[in-house]
Design an enzyme around this catalytic site. Sequence first.
Site: not given
Ligand code: PEP
Length: 250
Positions: A9-11, A95, A97, A167, A173, A212, A233-234
């Site tokens: 997930n590039w957000k 998600h 967010e 999640e 993040g 993470s 994500g990251g």
């Molecule tokens: C996400 O964006 O769904 C996520 C899990 O981000 P991260 O891996 O950065 O925690």
Amino acid sequence: MRKILLAGNWKMNGSEAMVASLLGSLLEASAPDSPVDMAVFPPFPYLASVRSLLRGSDIAWGGQTLNPAAKGAHTGEVSAGMLLEFGCRFVLVGHSERRSLYGENDEDVAARFQAAQDAGLEPVLCVGETLRDRKNGATESVVERQLDAVLRRSGVAAFQSAVIAYEPVWAIGTGMTATPDQAQAVHAFIRNKMALQDDTMAGQLRILYGGSVNGSNAADLFAREDIDGGLVGGASLTAGDFLAIRETVV
Ligand code: PEP
């Protein structure tokens, strides 16, 4: 045996140059025999580039959200049909967010899940508790409430072509990954809940962990019985980091 799914997930990150270099590196490292399926979730403006770069490859792609309406007066929104037109196989729904920053409640998420499936997209339904929920011992009840909204609307059979991503909000993040035991406990709770309604489907359902995930913690997470991959994500923004996660799966 379910194949691990690694979803990036590039957000709201990226650029045309980043799309070309990141996907170029992922394609170079393509391993069709790998026990890992890969998918990327770029921001909408990059979907056309992603489609032209990934078409014919074994890497899938998807949208980060969608509007449940098919078309019309929804300025700024994107429909399932539009995502499909750009070759998306998946779409993220719910998600954290989207829930916390854009006010999507459980019913909104259920409507998006249904719209995605109606159009032939595979929704990746994100569920998870906040730190406060966890401290209050409400992890399972929150996850159950989020699942029930979708089950009420779409029924259990809908999960034959859907993915669930657990999640924990406090792990997204933040660098604070759930321990494999914490994650496995919630994944088992989700699978058992689904199995009460459809045992066969539940056995095949992919339940991803997100929060993470990186190349150092992925192996221990993915080794657990009910963890079928990761929503990342990251660490999905850099080919080396994303591929390091894939390499942990043997
Ligand atoms: C996400 O964006 O769904 C996520 C899990 O981000 P991260 O891996 O950065 O925690």
